[in-house]
Design an enzyme around this catalytic site. Structure first.
Site, short mmCIF file in Angstrom:
data_model
loop_
_atom_site.label_atom_id
_atom_site.label_comp_id
_atom_site.label_asym_id
_atom_site.label_seq_id
_atom_site.Cartn_x
_atom_site.Cartn_y
_atom_site.Cartn_z
N ARG A 56 0.83 -1.20 0.00
CA ARG A 56 0.00 0.00 0.00
C ARG A 56 0.87 1.26 0.00
O ARG A 56 2.02 1.24 0.40
CB ARG A 56 -0.91 0.01 1.23
CG ARG A 56 -2.00 -1.05 1.22
CD ARG A 56 -2.92 -0.90 2.42
NE ARG A 56 -2.20 -1.04 3.69
CZ ARG A 56 -1.87 -0.05 4.49
NH1 ARG A 56 -2.18 1.20 4.17
NH2 ARG A 56 -1.23 -0.28 5.62
N LYS A 197 -8.73 -2.36 0.05
CA LYS A 197 -8.71 -1.52 1.26
C LYS A 197 -9.49 -0.23 1.08
O LYS A 197 -9.99 0.33 2.06
CB LYS A 197 -7.27 -1.22 1.66
CG LYS A 197 -6.53 -2.43 2.25
CD LYS A 197 -7.23 -2.99 3.48
CE LYS A 197 -6.42 -4.10 4.12
NZ LYS A 197 -7.14 -4.74 5.26
N HIS A 220 -11.25 -4.35 11.60
CA HIS A 220 -10.14 -4.95 10.86
C HIS A 220 -9.76 -6.23 11.59
O HIS A 220 -8.86 -6.26 12.43
CB HIS A 220 -8.96 -3.97 10.83
CG HIS A 220 -7.84 -4.42 9.93
ND1 HIS A 220 -6.52 -4.14 10.19
CD2 HIS A 220 -7.85 -5.12 8.77
CE1 HIS A 220 -5.77 -4.66 9.23
NE2 HIS A 220 -6.55 -5.25 8.37
N SER A 238 -1.54 -6.29 9.23
CA SER A 238 -0.93 -7.23 8.30
C SER A 238 0.26 -7.93 8.94
O SER A 238 1.10 -7.31 9.59
CB SER A 238 -0.47 -6.49 7.05
OG SER A 238 0.22 -7.34 6.17
N LYS A 242 -3.88 -12.86 11.38
CA LYS A 242 -5.34 -12.89 11.26
C LYS A 242 -5.80 -14.01 10.34
O LYS A 242 -6.69 -14.78 10.67
CB LYS A 242 -5.88 -11.56 10.73
CG LYS A 242 -5.71 -10.38 11.62
CD LYS A 242 -6.53 -9.19 11.18
CE LYS A 242 -6.47 -8.90 9.70
NZ LYS A 242 -5.12 -8.61 9.20
N THR A 243 -5.21 -14.06 9.16
CA THR A 243 -5.62 -15.06 8.17
C THR A 243 -5.22 -16.47 8.61
O THR A 243 -6.02 -17.41 8.55
CB THR A 243 -4.99 -14.75 6.80
OG1 THR A 243 -5.45 -13.46 6.38
CG2 THR A 243 -5.37 -15.78 5.77
N ASP A 257 -10.36 -10.88 7.14
CA ASP A 257 -9.77 -9.55 7.27
C ASP A 257 -10.71 -8.44 7.68
O ASP A 257 -10.31 -7.56 8.43
CB ASP A 257 -9.11 -9.18 5.93
CG ASP A 257 -8.19 -7.99 6.03
OD1 ASP A 257 -7.45 -7.90 7.03
OD2 ASP A 257 -8.20 -7.14 5.13
N ARG A 322 1.53 -12.17 -1.86
CA ARG A 322 0.12 -12.34 -1.48
C ARG A 322 -0.60 -13.35 -2.37
O ARG A 322 -0.24 -13.56 -3.53
CB ARG A 322 -0.60 -11.00 -1.61
CG ARG A 322 -0.15 -9.94 -0.62
CD ARG A 322 -0.84 -10.10 0.70
NE ARG A 322 -0.49 -9.06 1.64
CZ ARG A 322 -1.14 -8.84 2.78
NH1 ARG A 322 -2.18 -9.59 3.10
NH2 ARG A 322 -0.76 -7.89 3.59
#
Length: 531
Positions: A56, A197, A220, A238, A242-243, A257, A322
């Site tokens: 990003r 995003k 988030h 990130s 989380k994933t 996410d 990713r």
């Protein structure tokens, strides 16, 4: 109301002869290959490369300052204002650029709960970008497309580069959100995560401003649900897990996410997952590993030149490799992504200092303190401009780059939900242990999973807890399948005095960061070192 020229620009853009609408996955893959936008990996995934921008670009993100946003947006370093007339002029230039190209339109939804879903349209310059959003957002049923009327439109023009002196941008890259015209304008970057995003930011703006009796907390976080219906939330930036942690064969995945917490429960904003691939292996993360197949998109993953096998350990292009895939590629995903009120809420932090405990049970005040603090470590590649070393970061609500409103808006909503539904709250360190980054080791995923599972199934409720002195956190003295000595982080440092110095340094950073928040005394007193 959108201006006349903006409306006409969009109409012209979506009605030209070179517009390809809602192509099936197979055709998008085929088109991307024919256009030279990517190549196929041996596992069937489409591999694309994003060039210089592999993450990003937060410094290039702006929000149009007008009647819809002037008194509501939390202006500052995260939410930078952009003049409405300059947006209009830039939109016209981007539209002229796009009209000369083949365009790929996808009509989609954000929000798995029909009561809160947002119809969106993405107009993409690349076929692989269209494939990305098709797999990441919620795909309408065929019968729904005829009546699909987008409330927000994303225009992705990676080959259009701004001229800062002319356009008012910081660089050639721009991510602009206009809440009056209901357009997100993206240019100068091929990184597909900006599209994902940007809509998250839209949801974060709209949902907390719903009527008070129907307000939704945007979050988030990832979410899953146990076989007995118990939902759990995993907050974190990130690279914090989380994933990975929400993809559990023993629980059903709601999403990885972005979620909303309404009066009825939690729901996924998306219809897909966007997983980090660095060091991905079948052994450690089998669900994610097997989800990467035909229809998935791999970003910046290096392929073996002879076999086309993905080399997930090769980070020569970026550490921020990713994979994007539809959530139903996870075998036990919950479709639609809607669950009940959470019984457990976990805050994930990749602690670069190596001093936070592997797991701690938080009081209500500590939960508010750590939610507002949002501590983690930014890892290389998740944003443009980061070096090779992780950077300690406090990100309010574990997602400040995506929050248009003031952090207290989201924190107050979370506090209300936690209290109303009596959810337990935990702080989990998925970062380093036995030393800081460079000397310590990353927490074992096996041990982290065991700790999380014990919290979710109630086994940690039956063990003794003690208070560690550095942060005032309540930590278990034992946990099944986890070495007892690692539960107190000081135990695994060879130099105890070095741990004490490092812990004191991080506690001071917490305190300095928290000065910005106006909170009750009890919440402030719940911070590190305060007894």
């Amino acid at each position: 109301m959108a201006s006349f020229s903006a409306v006409e620009s969009l109409r012209a853009l979506v009605s030209g002869p070179q517009v390809h609408r809602n192509l099936p996955v197979s055709q998008l893959v085929e088109t991307a290959l024919l256009r030279g936008e990517g190549r196929l990996a041996a596992n069937g995934a489409l591999v694309a490369y994003t060039g210089a921008r592999t993450g990003r670009s937060p410094k290039d993100k702006f929000t149009v300052d007008d009647d819809a946003t002037h008194s509501t947006v939390d202006w500052g370093r995260v939410n930078q204002p952009f003049a409405a007339d300059r947006f209009e002029a830039l939109l016209e230039r981007v539209t002229l650029h796009m009209r000369e190209r083949d365009l790929f339109i996808e009509d989609l939804y954000a929000g798995a709960d029909p009561a809160y879903r947002l119809p969106i349209r993405v107009i993409a310059e690349y076929a692989w970008h269209a494939l990305f959003v098709k797999q990441l957002f919620i795909r309408p049923e065929p019968g729904e497309l005829a009546g699909h009327s987008p409330e927000f439109t994303v225009i992705a023009a990676p080959d259009f580069e701004a001229v800062p002196d002319r356009d008012g941008t910081r660089t050639e890259t721009f991510i602009l959100a206009d809440f009056t015209r209901k357009i997100v304008l993206i240019g100068g970057t091929k990184y597909a995560g900006e599209m994902k995003k940007s809509i998250f930011g839209v949801m974060n703006f709209l949902l907390p401003q719903r009527p008070v009796d129907d307000v939704v907390l945007p979050m988030h976080c990832s979410a899953n649900v146990g076989m007995n219906g118990d939902s759990a939330l995993f907050f974190g930036l990130s690279g914090t897990g989380k994933t990975t942690l929400s993809a559990d064969p023993a629980r059903r995945l709601i999403g990885d996410d972005e979620h909303g917490w309404s009066n009825g429960g939690v729901f996924n904003f998306e219809g897909g997952c966007y997983a980090k691939c660095v060091d991905l292996s079948e052994e450690k993360e089998p669900q994610i590993y097997h989800a990467i197949r035909f229809g998935s998109v791999l970003e910046n993953v290096v392929l073996d030149p002879a076999t086309s096998q993905p080399n997930y350990s090769d980070i020569s292009l970026t550490e921020n490799t990713r994979a994007a895939y539809p959530v139903n590629y996870i075998e036990n995903a919950l479709i639609p992504g809607v669950g009940g009120h959470p019984r457990n809420v976990l805050f994930l932090a990749a602690d670069a200092f190596g001093v936070l405990p592997p797991i701690a049970r938080l009081t209500a005040d500590q939960a508010m303190y750590h939610f507002l603090s949002g501590y983690t470590a930014k890892l290389a590649g998740t944003e443009a401009g980061l070096g090779s070393e992780p950077v300690p970061e406090f990100s309010a609500c574990f997602g400040s780059p995506f929050l248009p409103l003031a952090p207290h808006v989201y924190a107050e909503l979370l506090g209300q939900r936690l209290k109303q539904h009596q959810a337990a709250c935990w702080l989990v360190n998925t970062g380093w242990s036995g030393g800081a980054f460079g000397t310590g080791k990353r927490m074992s995923l096996k041990h982290t999973r065991a700790l999380v599972n014990a919290a979710l199934d109630g086994r940690l409720d039956r063990v003794k807890f003690v208070t560690e002195p550095a942060f005032g956190l309540s930590i278990p003295v034992r946990c099944p399948d986890v070495p007892a000595e690692i539960l107190n982080p000081r135990n695994v440092w060879k130099e105890k005095a070095a741990y004490d110095r490092q812990a004191a340094d991080l506690a001071a950073r917490f305190e300095k960061n928290f000065r910005q928040f106006d909170v009750p005394d009890a919440v402030r007193a719940a911070g590190p070192g305060r007894k």
